[in-house]
Design a protein around this motif. Structure first.
Motif, PDB file in Angstrom:
ATOM      1  N   GLY A   2      -7.773  -2.577  -3.352  1.00  0.00           N
ATOM      2  CA  GLY A   2      -9.032  -3.283  -3.152  1.00  0.00           C
ATOM      3  C   GLY A   2     -10.067  -2.503  -2.370  1.00  0.00           C
ATOM      4  N   ASP A   3      -9.850  -1.187  -2.211  1.00  0.00           N
ATOM      5  CA  ASP A   3     -10.742  -0.355  -1.397  1.00  0.00           C
ATOM      6  C   ASP A   3     -10.900  -0.913   0.015  1.00  0.00           C
ATOM      7  OD1 ASP A   3     -11.099   1.577  -3.294  1.00  0.00           O
ATOM      8  OD2 ASP A   3     -13.060   0.885  -3.953  1.00  0.00           O
ATOM      9  N   ASP A   4      -9.826  -1.557   0.511  1.00  0.00           N
ATOM     10  CA  ASP A   4      -9.844  -2.033   1.901  1.00  0.00           C
ATOM     11  C   ASP A   4     -10.017  -0.837   2.839  1.00  0.00           C
ATOM     12  OD1 ASP A   4      -9.478  -4.594   1.055  1.00  0.00           O
ATOM     13  OD2 ASP A   4      -7.351  -4.693   1.524  1.00  0.00           O
ATOM     14  N   ILE A   5     -10.688  -1.041   3.924  1.00  0.00           N
ATOM     15  CA  ILE A   5     -11.035  -0.034   4.930  1.00  0.00           C
ATOM     16  C   ILE A   5     -12.124   0.881   4.380  1.00  0.00           C
ATOM     17  CG2 ILE A   5     -10.246   1.775   6.491  1.00  0.00           C
ATOM     18  CD1 ILE A   5      -7.429   0.595   6.236  1.00  0.00           C
ATOM     19  N   ALA A   6     -11.803   1.615   3.312  1.00  0.00           N
ATOM     20  CA  ALA A   6     -12.773   2.469   2.613  1.00  0.00           C
ATOM     21  C   ALA A   6     -12.158   2.829   1.272  1.00  0.00           C
ATOM     22  CB  ALA A   6     -13.088   3.729   3.426  1.00  0.00           C
ATOM     23  N   ALA A   7     -12.996   3.261   0.336  1.00  0.00           N
ATOM     24  CA  ALA A   7     -12.534   3.551  -1.014  1.00  0.00           C
ATOM     25  C   ALA A   7     -11.474   4.653  -0.999  1.00  0.00           C
ATOM     26  CB  ALA A   7     -13.704   3.965  -1.896  1.00  0.00           C
ATOM     27  N   GLY A   8     -10.303   4.341  -1.553  1.00  0.00           N
ATOM     28  CA  GLY A   8      -9.225   5.314  -1.666  1.00  0.00           C
ATOM     29  C   GLY A   8      -8.491   5.619  -0.378  1.00  0.00           C
ATOM     30  N   ARG A   9      -8.883   5.002   0.713  1.00  0.00           N
ATOM     31  CA  ARG A   9      -8.312   5.367   2.013  1.00  0.00           C
ATOM     32  C   ARG A   9      -6.833   4.977   2.135  1.00  0.00           C
ATOM     33  NH1 ARG A   9     -10.825   5.981   6.881  1.00  0.00           N
ATOM     34  NH2 ARG A   9     -12.454   6.968   5.599  1.00  0.00           N
ATOM     35  N   VAL A  10      -6.493   3.754   1.702  1.00  0.00           N
ATOM     36  CA  VAL A  10      -5.113   3.296   1.870  1.00  0.00           C
ATOM     37  C   VAL A  10      -4.162   4.138   1.024  1.00  0.00           C
ATOM     38  CG1 VAL A  10      -3.517   1.369   1.567  1.00  0.00           C
ATOM     39  CG2 VAL A  10      -5.822   0.954   2.469  1.00  0.00           C
ATOM     40  N   LEU A  11      -4.483   4.308  -0.262  1.00  0.00           N
ATOM     41  CA  LEU A  11      -3.617   5.109  -1.124  1.00  0.00           C
ATOM     42  C   LEU A  11      -3.599   6.562  -0.673  1.00  0.00           C
ATOM     43  CD1 LEU A  11      -1.775   5.396  -3.547  1.00  0.00           C
ATOM     44  CD2 LEU A  11      -3.810   5.600  -5.006  1.00  0.00           C
ATOM     45  N   GLY A  12      -4.739   7.087  -0.266  1.00  0.00           N
ATOM     46  CA  GLY A  12      -4.786   8.456   0.228  1.00  0.00           C
ATOM     47  C   GLY A  12      -3.886   8.656   1.429  1.00  0.00           C
ATOM     48  N   ASN A  13      -3.897   7.700   2.351  1.00  0.00           N
ATOM     49  CA  ASN A  13      -3.036   7.805   3.525  1.00  0.00           C
ATOM     50  C   ASN A  13      -1.565   7.653   3.159  1.00  0.00           C
ATOM     51  OD1 ASN A  13      -5.114   8.308   5.286  1.00  0.00           O
ATOM     52  ND2 ASN A  13      -5.312   6.195   5.986  1.00  0.00           N
ATOM     53  N   GLN A  14      -1.271   6.787   2.179  1.00  0.00           N
ATOM     54  CA  GLN A  14       0.107   6.673   1.712  1.00  0.00           C
ATOM     55  C   GLN A  14       0.621   8.021   1.211  1.00  0.00           C
ATOM     56  OE1 GLN A  14       0.067   3.373  -1.226  1.00  0.00           O
ATOM     57  NE2 GLN A  14       1.862   2.645  -0.117  1.00  0.00           N
ATOM     58  N   LEU A  15      -0.180   8.684   0.399  1.00  0.00           N
ATOM     59  CA  LEU A  15       0.238   9.967  -0.164  1.00  0.00           C
ATOM     60  C   LEU A  15       0.326  11.032   0.921  1.00  0.00           C
ATOM     61  CD1 LEU A  15      -1.769  10.099  -3.526  1.00  0.00           C
ATOM     62  CD2 LEU A  15       0.472   9.087  -3.052  1.00  0.00           C
ATOM     63  N   LYS A  16      -0.637  11.020   1.824  1.00  0.00           N
ATOM     64  CA  LYS A  16      -0.651  12.038   2.879  1.00  0.00           C
ATOM     65  C   LYS A  16       0.540  11.890   3.812  1.00  0.00           C
ATOM     66  CE  LYS A  16      -3.755  14.052   6.339  1.00  0.00           C
ATOM     67  NZ  LYS A  16      -5.133  13.993   6.921  1.00  0.00           N
ATOM     68  N   LEU A  17       0.868  10.647   4.174  1.00  0.00           N
ATOM     69  CA  LEU A  17       1.952  10.414   5.126  1.00  0.00           C
ATOM     70  C   LEU A  17       3.333  10.482   4.479  1.00  0.00           C
ATOM     71  CD1 LEU A  17       0.363   7.483   7.181  1.00  0.00           C
ATOM     72  CD2 LEU A  17       0.582   9.880   7.872  1.00  0.00           C
TER      73      LEU A  17
END
Length: 266
Positions: free
Chosen positions: A61-76
């Motif tokens: 849902g682009d919560d926080i910012a667009a792509g931020r949640v999925l991006g952080n999932q992949l990064k972490l």
């Protein structure tokens, strides 16, 4: 020619995975849609693919910012696996929301000792924008864009403005051949001078619409190539047909990116 296998990443809200997988298949690849949770549970799944594609939509849902949640999932959860994937000579494509995700993963080489050189933020007018745009291509090392000089593709985003941190950040990206797609006007490319709306639909610095990493094997772009696979998907195709010389069976501009990626493995 070898048939490359492509992992099209599924996630909650990323709603372009079906048509993106279809684009890869039309180009000659074997594409599979795989949910992010499966990859997080078993990062070794990536070893069975030659390309990774993060499609558009609104992940989480682009919560926080667009792509931020999925991006952080992949990064972490997958940082090491993703770096190994890229460094093994494989390809990574992020489209629209997928581009926003890639910016957060580090795969686009946008960081230096002082932080991040570029990021994606809200369109200048503060609204969601959906329209067709003209693009100038400076492919450099980018695998996906070889042999291309101009494209027309649709955009659909609210947070698609590429912003740099100031100073010489934009110049460094340009000099390194990292700014591979730029919005352009009807007649000319404006270079680093920001075009007015709607030619530049979001106010991106230097009219940038897509960035590649230092290897040329990772591409993030805001326009949607998977939405222009056939000539008859262009909004003026009937007018072009009436004017003569139009081939309704021709490839759309977007399919050429996917064909380039498949040809890379030939």
């Amino acid at each position: 020619m070898a048939t490359p296998t492509v992992l099209v990443l599924r996630s909650p809200g990323a709603n372009c995975d079906e048509e993106t997988a279809h684009a890869w298949r039309l180009a000659g690849a074997q594409a599979e849609r795989v949910h992010v949770n499966r990859v997080l549970e078993a990062p070794e799944l990536l070893d069975g693919y030659q390309a990774l594609c993060v499609p558009g939509g609104f992940s989480y849902g682009d919560d926080i910012a667009a792509g931020r949640v999925l991006g952080n999932q992949l990064k972490l959860g997958l940082a090491d696996a993703l770096r190994r994937f890229r460094d093994a000579g494989k390809l990574v494509l992020g489209v629209c929301n997928g581009f926003q995700v890639l910016v957060n993963t580090g795969l686009l080489d946008l960081e230096d000792e002082s932080g991040q050189l570029a990021s994606l933020t809200w369109n200048n007018h503060g609204r969601y924008e959906a329209r067709w745009v003209r693009l100038g291509v400076d492919p450099g090392r980018c695998v996906f864009l070889q042999g291309l000089d101009r494209l027309e593709l649709p955009i659909a985003h609210a947070e698609g403005r590429i912003a740099t941190r100031g100073g010489d950040a934009l110049g460094r990206l340009v000099d390194d051949g990292r700014v591979v797609l730029r919005y352009r006007g009807a007649q000319t490319d404006a270079g680093d001078s920001v075009l007015p709306f709607p030619a530049n639909p979001n106010g991106s610095v230097g009219n940038a619409a897509g960035l590649t990493d230092s290897s040329g094997r990772v591409l993030g772009l805001m326009p949607h190539p998977e939405r222009f696979l056939f000539a008859t998907q262009h909004p003026t195709w009937t007018r072009r047909r009436a004017e003569g010389g139009f081939d309704p069976h021709a490839d759309g501009d977007g399919l050429r990116l996917f064909r380039n990626a498949v040809a890379y493995f030939g």
